[in-house]
Design a protein around this motif. Structure first.
Motif, short mmCIF file in Angstrom:
data_model
loop_
_atom_site.label_atom_id
_atom_site.label_comp_id
_atom_site.label_asym_id
_atom_site.label_seq_id
_atom_site.Cartn_x
_atom_site.Cartn_y
_atom_site.Cartn_z
N GLU A 160 0.86 -1.18 0.00
CA GLU A 160 0.00 0.00 0.00
C GLU A 160 0.90 1.24 0.00
N MET A 212 0.71 5.75 -0.41
CA MET A 212 -0.11 6.95 -0.53
C MET A 212 0.79 8.11 -0.94
N GLU A 260 -4.16 6.80 -3.12
CA GLU A 260 -3.71 5.60 -2.44
C GLU A 260 -3.69 4.45 -3.45
#
Length: 179
Positions: A6, A8, A73
């Protein structure tokens, strides 16, 4: 083994974003002054209408300014890339889901090997520009088909994510050449 990465990134304000903010403020001031002049020649109870209109106008300006704060994101889970936009750290909008195997090509934008063959051609119907800046050194593009249309994604994945994407599509994902 499952893969989950992940990342961002915040979108940097462009001159277009600053112009929107400036225009919204100037427009709100013009509306409030214009209504104020109308009230000056009207009865006193019109002040309530002016005040209500001013509150709504400035709330609109607040919304316009806060919508300029955007974060993207990227979530990469077992071969699928999900992209969401987060506005003012309050509202999340899902933009895109695509499997890494569906990429026709994924490569760095600044790499000269791909500019003429892929970046300078027409035929792309939709663009997703989900990067902090379109001039970044870590900017990648990915072409794929979605609903019968050719789509191009511009994004700024970290090195770990692009390497994971390459494991799911070895032939069509290119890493920068070592210098």
């Amino acid at each position: 083994m499952d893969t989950f990465i992940e990342y961002m990134i915040s979108r940097k304000r462009s001159s277009k974003d600053i112009a929107k903010i400036f225009g919204a403020i100037i427009g709100a001031l013009a509306v409030c002054v214009g209504i104020g002049f109308l009230i000056a020649i009207s009865p006193q109870w019109m002040f309530i209408i002016w005040f209500t209109a001013a509150v709504f106008v400035w709330y609109g300006v607040y919304i316009i300014i806060s919508r300029q704060n955007v974060e993207y994101e990227y979530s990469f889970t077992n071969g699928e890339l999900d992209v969401d936009a987060i506005y003012s750290k309050r509202r999340r909008v899902h933009l895109l889901s695509v499997k890494a195997r569906e990429f026709d090509i994924c490569a760095p934008v600044y790499d000269e090997r791909f500019k003429q063959k892929y970046l300078d051609v027409s035929g792309v119907k939709n663009y997703y520009k989900v990067a902090g800046s379109m001039e970044g050194q870590n900017l990648y593009f990915a072409d794929f088909m979605k609903n019968g249309d050719k789509v191009r994604l511009y994004f700024e994945p970290p090195k770990k994510m692009i390497e994971a994407i390459k494991r799911f599509n070895v032939r069509n994902v290119y890493l920068p050449e070592k210098e």
